[in-house]
Scaffold this active site. Sequence first.
Site, PDB file in Angstrom:
ATOM      1  N   SER A  41      22.172  25.383  74.513  1.00 29.44           N
ATOM      2  CA  SER A  41      21.442  25.301  73.238  1.00 29.44           C
ATOM      3  C   SER A  41      20.152  26.114  73.262  1.00 29.44           C
ATOM      4  O   SER A  41      19.563  26.369  72.215  1.00 29.44           O
ATOM      5  CB  SER A  41      21.143  23.845  72.871  1.00 29.44           C
ATOM      6  OG  SER A  41      20.315  23.270  73.853  1.00 29.44           O
ATOM      7  N   CYS A  93      11.015  27.987  76.432  1.00 28.77           N
ATOM      8  CA  CYS A  93      11.462  26.612  76.744  1.00 28.77           C
ATOM      9  C   CYS A  93      11.566  26.300  78.235  1.00 28.77           C
ATOM     10  O   CYS A  93      11.513  25.142  78.629  1.00 28.77           O
ATOM     11  CB  CYS A  93      12.786  26.344  76.049  1.00 28.77           C
ATOM     12  SG  CYS A  93      13.977  27.680  76.189  1.00 28.77           S
ATOM     13  N   HIS A  99      16.920  22.012  80.428  1.00 25.54           N
ATOM     14  CA  HIS A  99      16.820  23.071  81.435  1.00 25.54           C
ATOM     15  C   HIS A  99      16.383  22.453  82.769  1.00 25.54           C
ATOM     16  O   HIS A  99      15.354  21.754  82.836  1.00 25.54           O
ATOM     17  CB  HIS A  99      15.782  24.120  81.018  1.00 25.54           C
ATOM     18  CG  HIS A  99      16.154  24.918  79.806  1.00 25.54           C
ATOM     19  ND1 HIS A  99      17.410  24.926  79.242  1.00 25.54           N
ATOM     20  CD2 HIS A  99      15.404  25.775  79.046  1.00 25.54           C
ATOM     21  CE1 HIS A  99      17.422  25.743  78.194  1.00 25.54           C
ATOM     22  NE2 HIS A  99      16.215  26.265  78.048  1.00 25.54           N
ATOM     23  N   THR A 124      14.903  21.932  73.314  1.00 24.10           N
ATOM     24  CA  THR A 124      14.547  22.080  71.889  1.00 24.10           C
ATOM     25  C   THR A 124      13.479  21.072  71.452  1.00 24.10           C
ATOM     26  O   THR A 124      12.916  21.210  70.379  1.00 24.10           O
ATOM     27  CB  THR A 124      15.771  21.965  70.941  1.00 24.10           C
ATOM     28  OG1 THR A 124      16.372  20.678  71.107  1.00 24.10           O
ATOM     29  CG2 THR A 124      16.782  23.061  71.190  1.00 24.10           C
TER      30      THR A 124
HETATM   31  P1  NAP Z   1      19.010  29.947  65.878  1.00 27.31           P
HETATM   32  O1  NAP Z   1      19.724  28.659  66.081  1.00 27.31           O
HETATM   33  O2  NAP Z   1      19.769  31.197  65.978  1.00 27.31           O
HETATM   34  O3  NAP Z   1      18.279  29.886  64.445  1.00 27.31           O
HETATM   35  C1  NAP Z   1      17.617  30.985  63.870  1.00 27.31           C
HETATM   36  C2  NAP Z   1      17.052  30.639  62.509  1.00 27.31           C
HETATM   37  O4  NAP Z   1      16.388  31.767  61.964  1.00 27.31           O
HETATM   38  C3  NAP Z   1      18.084  30.217  61.475  1.00 27.31           C
HETATM   39  O5  NAP Z   1      17.508  29.264  60.614  1.00 27.31           O
HETATM   40  C4  NAP Z   1      18.355  31.511  60.709  1.00 27.31           C
HETATM   41  O6  NAP Z   1      18.719  31.263  59.343  1.00 27.31           O
HETATM   42  C5  NAP Z   1      16.971  32.152  60.705  1.00 27.31           C
HETATM   43  N1  NAP Z   1      17.032  33.609  60.627  1.00 27.31           N
HETATM   44  C6  NAP Z   1      17.814  34.444  61.357  1.00 27.31           C
HETATM   45  N2  NAP Z   1      17.552  35.745  61.038  1.00 27.31           N
HETATM   46  C7  NAP Z   1      16.591  35.711  60.078  1.00 27.31           C
HETATM   47  C8  NAP Z   1      15.903  36.712  59.334  1.00 27.31           C
HETATM   48  N3  NAP Z   1      16.143  38.016  59.520  1.00 27.31           N
HETATM   49  N4  NAP Z   1      14.968  36.322  58.421  1.00 27.31           N
HETATM   50  C9  NAP Z   1      14.699  35.017  58.217  1.00 27.31           C
HETATM   51  N5  NAP Z   1      15.337  34.013  58.892  1.00 27.31           N
HETATM   52  C10 NAP Z   1      16.260  34.361  59.816  1.00 27.31           C
HETATM   53  O7  NAP Z   1      17.801  30.089  66.931  1.00 27.31           O
HETATM   54  P2  NAP Z   1      16.920  28.942  67.629  1.00 27.31           P
HETATM   55  O8  NAP Z   1      17.507  28.576  68.936  1.00 27.31           O
HETATM   56  O9  NAP Z   1      16.627  27.885  66.635  1.00 27.31           O
HETATM   57  O10 NAP Z   1      15.600  29.746  68.006  1.00 27.31           O
HETATM   58  C11 NAP Z   1      14.588  30.025  67.054  1.00 27.31           C
HETATM   59  C12 NAP Z   1      13.377  30.611  67.756  1.00 27.31           C
HETATM   60  O11 NAP Z   1      12.855  29.651  68.690  1.00 27.31           O
HETATM   61  C13 NAP Z   1      13.668  31.869  68.578  1.00 27.31           C
HETATM   62  O12 NAP Z   1      12.569  32.720  68.518  1.00 27.31           O
HETATM   63  C14 NAP Z   1      13.861  31.321  69.989  1.00 27.31           C
HETATM   64  O13 NAP Z   1      13.623  32.280  70.973  1.00 27.31           O
HETATM   65  C15 NAP Z   1      12.842  30.206  70.012  1.00 27.31           C
HETATM   66  N6  NAP Z   1      13.105  29.128  70.960  1.00 27.31           N
HETATM   67  C16 NAP Z   1      14.335  28.539  71.031  1.00 27.31           C
HETATM   68  C17 NAP Z   1      14.545  27.497  71.931  1.00 27.31           C
HETATM   69  C18 NAP Z   1      15.863  26.795  72.077  1.00 27.31           C
HETATM   70  O14 NAP Z   1      15.979  25.956  73.001  1.00 27.31           O
HETATM   71  N7  NAP Z   1      16.867  27.051  71.258  1.00 27.31           N
HETATM   72  C19 NAP Z   1      13.481  27.043  72.708  1.00 27.31           C
HETATM   73  C20 NAP Z   1      12.231  27.670  72.601  1.00 27.31           C
HETATM   74  C21 NAP Z   1      12.060  28.691  71.719  1.00 27.31           C
HETATM   75  P3  NAP Z   1      20.249  31.201  58.806  1.00 27.31           P
HETATM   76  O15 NAP Z   1      20.855  29.939  59.380  1.00 27.31           O
HETATM   77  O16 NAP Z   1      20.074  31.152  57.376  1.00 27.31           O
HETATM   78  O17 NAP Z   1      20.926  32.439  59.336  1.00 27.31           O
END
Ligand code: NAP
Length: 351
Positions: free
Chosen positions: A180, A150, A243, A329
Amino acid sequence: MAEKQDVAVLGATGSVGQRYIQLLEGHPNFQLSEVVGSERSAGKSYNEAADWRLSDAPPTRVSNMILKHPEEPVHSPIVFCSLPGGVARETELKLASEGHYVFSNARDNRMDDDVPLMIPEVNSDHSKAIQVQQKNRGFAKGFVVTNPNCSTIHLVLALKPIWDAFGIEQCMVTTMQAVSGAGYPGVPSLDMIDNVVPYIGDEEEKMEIETRKLLGSFNGNAFQYADIQMSAQCNRVPVRHGHLETVNVKLRKQAGPEEVVEALRSFRGRPQELGLPSAPEAPIIVRDQPDRPQPALDRDAANGMASVVGRVRECPIFGIKFVVLGHNTIRGAAGASILNAEMLMADGYMG
Ligand code: NAP
């Protein structure tokens, strides 16, 4: 009008998953048909399992959907993945081997030699690596395409017009990243209130190497990384979304701030030429006010899909310095990956 393609969202309950759901509502090409959670939430309704953290409510249709178990088969041809890093790799490759078009936010497959890391305004031609990926891995028609981290995406959107016009020898970037960006609930409030955390695991390394892949080229067989010296420092600050990054660049060809601003303002990419549904009118907005961009005021520019640049000025050490801000996001994650899917659909990669 062409029929909408069914899509599934993996990690649908998380921060990025929620953004996908918000952005896919009413999308002209894609229809959300499946939501997949972790073992914790599988079998529950979306409403029951997701701790919805966006200002509007989830669409009623989605609230009532039942979350699939991560092991359950997915039927939708297009899969948007927001699984945590370390969890995504095998799932994404398995889905691609089954014929799905996988668009991922996770870091796991980004740096693979045959996986496009794509920002459509910057390097949509890297999609040619899909043929190599399919051949290498025996995928009949599926593939994995990733979007960058991001903070990298906003840096590279701002660097691209400068790179094209003047060349860049060195780039030093310091980030102030929103909470976030660490997902939900993310960093504990006791670590964030009245504080700045000068460390985000692996983030600096990702910014340095992803920038070189994105600005590099694909020669038909392999990626050639861009010849640019990178140094990144990443900090977590008590901001909800957006960011902010301060950037110093040493150009290969001499140019002053006015010429750099002109290159940034006039920059357009293929998504703009093609009028893709999620493309902002201009990928970069340049603010003239001396105290902009700011997260609270500028992160939603162009519905969160533009990078906002300001304070372009001379740097006594590097030559040029500026500030860039972007939504983490939206253009930093879900919006980026939806735009990648629109781009590949327009380029005929999805049947
Ligand atoms: P998050 O809020 O922690 O959400 C993670 C998601 O994955 C939840 O839906 C969770 O489900 C699910 N999950 C967790 N462990 C799992 C498993 N073992 N098997 C299947 N599902 C699982 O994280 P996020 O911020 O959305 O980030 C998601 C991805 O996008 C990451 O790889 C992150 O690095 C990337 N990313 C994030 C951002 C950002 O700004 N946040 C930006 C760019 C990229 P439950 O709710 O059911 O636990």
